[in-house]
Design a protein around this motif. Structure first.
Motif, mmCIF file in Angstrom:
data_model
loop_
_atom_site.group_PDB
_atom_site.id
_atom_site.type_symbol
_atom_site.label_atom_id
_atom_site.label_comp_id
_atom_site.label_asym_id
_atom_site.label_seq_id
_atom_site.Cartn_x
_atom_site.Cartn_y
_atom_site.Cartn_z
ATOM 1 N N PHE A 146 -0.089 -13.054 -1.986
ATOM 2 C CA PHE A 146 1.304 -13.371 -2.277
ATOM 3 C C PHE A 146 1.477 -13.934 -3.687
ATOM 4 N N PHE A 147 0.471 -14.646 -4.197
ATOM 5 C CA PHE A 147 0.571 -15.166 -5.559
ATOM 6 C C PHE A 147 0.615 -14.014 -6.565
ATOM 7 N N LYS A 148 -0.179 -12.966 -6.312
ATOM 8 C CA LYS A 148 -0.256 -11.833 -7.238
ATOM 9 C C LYS A 148 0.709 -10.708 -6.872
ATOM 10 N N MET A 149 1.568 -10.930 -5.903
ATOM 11 C CA MET A 149 2.392 -9.881 -5.302
ATOM 12 C C MET A 149 3.048 -8.962 -6.322
ATOM 13 N N ASP A 150 3.771 -9.526 -7.270
ATOM 14 C CA ASP A 150 4.534 -8.689 -8.210
ATOM 15 C C ASP A 150 3.629 -7.770 -9.023
ATOM 16 N N SER A 151 2.443 -8.247 -9.385
ATOM 17 C CA SER A 151 1.538 -7.435 -10.205
ATOM 18 C C SER A 151 0.865 -6.337 -9.398
ATOM 19 N N LEU A 152 0.870 -6.429 -8.081
ATOM 20 C CA LEU A 152 0.247 -5.415 -7.233
ATOM 21 C C LEU A 152 1.186 -4.246 -6.946
ATOM 22 N N ILE A 153 2.473 -4.465 -7.140
ATOM 23 C CA ILE A 153 3.489 -3.465 -6.793
ATOM 24 C C ILE A 153 3.867 -2.678 -8.049
ATOM 25 N N PRO A 154 3.936 -1.339 -7.967
ATOM 26 C CA PRO A 154 4.411 -0.574 -9.128
ATOM 27 C C PRO A 154 5.766 -1.096 -9.600
ATOM 28 N N ARG A 155 5.943 -1.112 -10.890
ATOM 29 C CA ARG A 155 7.106 -1.775 -11.490
ATOM 30 C C ARG A 155 8.437 -1.300 -10.894
ATOM 31 N N GLU A 156 8.552 -0.004 -10.643
ATOM 32 C CA GLU A 156 9.830 0.514 -10.164
ATOM 33 C C GLU A 156 10.153 0.071 -8.738
ATOM 34 N N PHE A 157 9.152 -0.464 -8.017
ATOM 35 C CA PHE A 157 9.367 -0.874 -6.637
ATOM 36 C C PHE A 157 9.340 -2.397 -6.444
ATOM 37 N N VAL A 158 9.161 -3.142 -7.509
ATOM 38 C CA VAL A 158 9.083 -4.596 -7.378
ATOM 39 C C VAL A 158 10.370 -5.161 -6.791
ATOM 40 N N GLY A 159 11.495 -4.731 -7.297
ATOM 41 C CA GLY A 159 12.771 -5.241 -6.797
ATOM 42 C C GLY A 159 12.969 -4.941 -5.322
ATOM 43 N N TYR A 160 12.584 -3.755 -4.899
ATOM 44 C CA TYR A 160 12.729 -3.370 -3.486
ATOM 45 C C TYR A 160 11.871 -4.274 -2.608
ATOM 46 N N ALA A 161 10.612 -4.469 -2.988
ATOM 47 C CA ALA A 161 9.709 -5.295 -2.184
ATOM 48 C C ALA A 161 10.175 -6.743 -2.147
ATOM 49 N N ARG A 162 10.607 -7.263 -3.263
ATOM 50 C CA ARG A 162 11.082 -8.646 -3.294
ATOM 51 C C ARG A 162 12.319 -8.815 -2.415
ATOM 52 N N TYR A 163 13.172 -7.798 -2.396
ATOM 53 C CA TYR A 163 14.358 -7.875 -1.542
ATOM 54 C C TYR A 163 13.949 -7.933 -0.067
ATOM 55 N N LEU A 164 13.047 -7.048 0.343
ATOM 56 C CA LEU A 164 12.629 -7.035 1.746
ATOM 57 C C LEU A 164 11.985 -8.358 2.150
ATOM 58 N N LEU A 165 11.112 -8.890 1.304
ATOM 59 C CA LEU A 165 10.344 -10.086 1.665
ATOM 60 C C LEU A 165 11.144 -11.374 1.511
ATOM 61 N N SER A 166 12.345 -11.293 0.973
ATOM 62 C CA SER A 166 13.165 -12.506 0.838
ATOM 63 C C SER A 166 14.414 -12.478 1.710
ATOM 64 N N THR A 167 14.621 -11.377 2.451
ATOM 65 C CA THR A 167 15.828 -11.261 3.290
ATOM 66 C C THR A 167 15.453 -10.959 4.737
ATOM 67 N N ALA A 210 0.827 -1.205 0.000
ATOM 68 C CA ALA A 210 0.000 0.000 0.000
ATOM 69 C C ALA A 210 0.861 1.255 0.000
ATOM 70 N N TYR A 211 1.949 1.261 0.780
ATOM 71 C CA TYR A 211 2.823 2.434 0.843
ATOM 72 C C TYR A 211 3.540 2.654 -0.497
ATOM 73 N N LEU A 212 4.032 1.592 -1.113
ATOM 74 C CA LEU A 212 4.730 1.729 -2.396
ATOM 75 C C LEU A 212 3.779 2.213 -3.491
ATOM 76 N N ARG A 213 2.543 1.778 -3.452
ATOM 77 C CA ARG A 213 1.556 2.262 -4.422
ATOM 78 C C ARG A 213 1.274 3.746 -4.198
ATOM 79 N N MET A 214 1.256 4.155 -2.947
ATOM 80 C CA MET A 214 1.047 5.569 -2.651
ATOM 81 C C MET A 214 2.182 6.427 -3.210
ATOM 82 N N LEU A 215 3.433 5.968 -3.040
ATOM 83 C CA LEU A 215 4.569 6.713 -3.600
ATOM 84 C C LEU A 215 4.418 6.866 -5.109
ATOM 85 N N ASN A 216 4.032 5.791 -5.758
ATOM 86 C CA ASN A 216 3.861 5.830 -7.214
ATOM 87 C C ASN A 216 2.776 6.823 -7.610
#
Length: 460
Positions: free
Chosen positions: A363-384, A286-292
């Motif tokens: 979680f299945f749709k996670m990548d499509s819910l996140i603005p493209r420029e923030f996908v890498g950031y979110a994936r990093y947080l949720l995998s580390t 939700a926060y990343l979508r707001m930034l976008n």
């Protein structure tokens, strides 16, 4: 003299003279009437094919003219098509190649003899069945028809899985591709395995061609066929094994799996549980979508100062700050985009109610819910996430070669200990999601063991 007497059979007196002629029997019956028979073979041809029209004539001499008249759909007054002559044995024949159902009339010139027959044309079609991601199937029927006919119209569709009953799905309209081609197409979500389909096209000129594939419930042009959809991963056997394992565990439990084909299965998957921190992944999105929405395309240091600890160590104060910025409205918006149906929140983020099915969808749709420029950031947080919180799903899946994006939650409740974990697993050419939710556990380790046992049953 008697010997020279003249005997006449059939006489007439004309101007005083007696005329003799051949014997004529007054009232002799006329000769037999001229008749003609006709047959077509075959009576049905495929588009572009030929048929033979033939028969025999009685009562007319060889060489007499036989005429062929054609009346193509919609069967107006027939026009003269061609002619031939009667053979010595009384037969005749024509070759025709109609492009639509056509009625033919033959007659013998100069006589009332006539006969009728019909040749039907089966139109050409091409059917394509294509399995799509997320458990969907696309059925396309390309219909060819003669120029000048109208084959556009409403298309009704029915589908049946296995040997089940047909169920109607949303209708479509035929798409005109050219003056002689229309396309019928639909996409539906179906269970894995064999399926059957039917389509009924209601076109104004639909009766112009034969339709041997029309089924009983179709008042227009009917088409039908079958196909199959692949099973996703984990397969039905693995999911059943995980469900059996969960049934032997204490407490109030639920599991939801969305397999690699996007199909949901589970046990008590629509029961709701208090969040226990798993909603923090939704707060992040939700926060990343707001930034976008505000035109910001990078995560600034201030935002990172609370987003990172909220996910990495599940910091509650950071979650409260994030929630105070995005509010309930943005959380509900994310839930709607993910297709969640049981999500609710009252008072503060920690009071959110969610189901295993909803979290597996998220979680299945996670990548499509996140603005493209923030996908890498979110994936990093949720995998580390911090190692001491990487129990459960990642503890089992990572050694087996999966990359895991996850969020867990735990807290005490009136039932005992609550332990949840939701993960997205990518690896071995598969992507799927898993949500395990437990409440009333004797202690936290018991809940962790439940989640790890379910994960192991799915992946082994």
């Amino acid at each position: 003299m008697e010997g020279s007497a003249v005997r006449c059979v059939g006489t007439a007196l004309v101007a005083g003279a007696l005329l003799c002629g051949p014997a004529v029997a007054l009232g002799d019956p006329p000769g037999p009437p001229t008749t003609i028979s006709v047959r077509a073979t075959p009576t049905q041809i495929h588009s572009g094919g030929r048929a033979h029209i033939f028969g025999a004539v009685i009562g007319a001499p060889p060489g007499s003219e036989v005429r062929l008249f054609a009346s193509p759909y919609p069967f107006p007054i027939p026009n003269k098509f061609t002619t031939t002559t009667i053979r010595p044995d009384g037969s005749y024949s024509f070759t025709v190649n109609p492009d639509r159902d056509t009625r033919y009339r033959v007659d013998v010139a100069g006589t009332p003899a006539t006969a009728l027959t019909e040749v039907q044309v089966i139109g050409r079609t091409i059917t394509k069945i294509k399995a799509l991601p997320l458990g969907r199937e696309r059925v396309t029927v390309v219909v060819f028809h003669p120029r000048g006919l109208h084959f556009s119209g409403r298309v009704s569709w029915w589908f049946a899985s296995g040997r089940g009953r047909f169920a109607r799905v949303r209708p479509t309209r035929a798409h005109r591709l050219s003056a002689q081609v229309v396309v019928l197409s639909t996409t539906v979500a179906l269970p894995a395995g064999r399926f059957r389909w039917r389509a009924c096209l209601r076109a104004s000129d639909g009766l112009a061609l034969a339709n041997p594939r029309r089924f009983a419930r179709c008042p227009g042009r009917g088409y039908h066929g079958g196909g199959s959809l692949p099973y996703g991963f984990p397969g039905p056997g693995a999911i059943a094994s995980a469900e059996r394992y969960l049934s032997g565990r204490a407490g109030r439990t639920a599991i939801a799996v969305i397999d690699s084909e996007g199909r949901l299965s589970g046990v008590h998957e629509h029961w709701t549980f208090i969040t226990g921190s798993v909603v923090k992944a939704m707060l992040l999105v939700a926060y990343l979508r707001m930034l976008n929405e505000r035109g910001q395309h990078t995560v600034d240091p201030d935002s990172n100062s609370f987003l990172y600890p909220m996910i990495n160590v599940s910091d509650n104060s950071a979650a409260t700050k994030t929630w105070s910025i995005v509010g309930d409205g943005r959380l509900y918006a994310v839930a709607h985009l993910a297709g969640m149906t049981e999500f609710s929140i009252s008072g503060i983020w920690a009071n959110a109610q969610l189901s295993a099915a909803d979290q597996a969808k998220f979680f299945f749709k996670m990548d499509s819910l996140i603005p493209r420029e923030f996908v890498g950031y979110a994936r990093y947080l949720l995998s580390t996430i911090a190692g001491y919180e990487s129990w459960g799903i990642p503890a089992i899946a990572r050694p087996l070669g999966y990359q895991v994006f996850f969020k867990g939650g735990w807290r005490g409740t009136s039932l005992g200990q609550l332990v949840h974990q939701i993960g997205r697993l990518e690896g071995h050419h598969h992507t799927f999601s898993l949500a395990v939710m437990t409440d009333g556990d004797p202690d936290m380790n018991y809940g962790i063991d439940t989640i790890q046992g379910v994960t192991g049953a799915l992946l082994h």
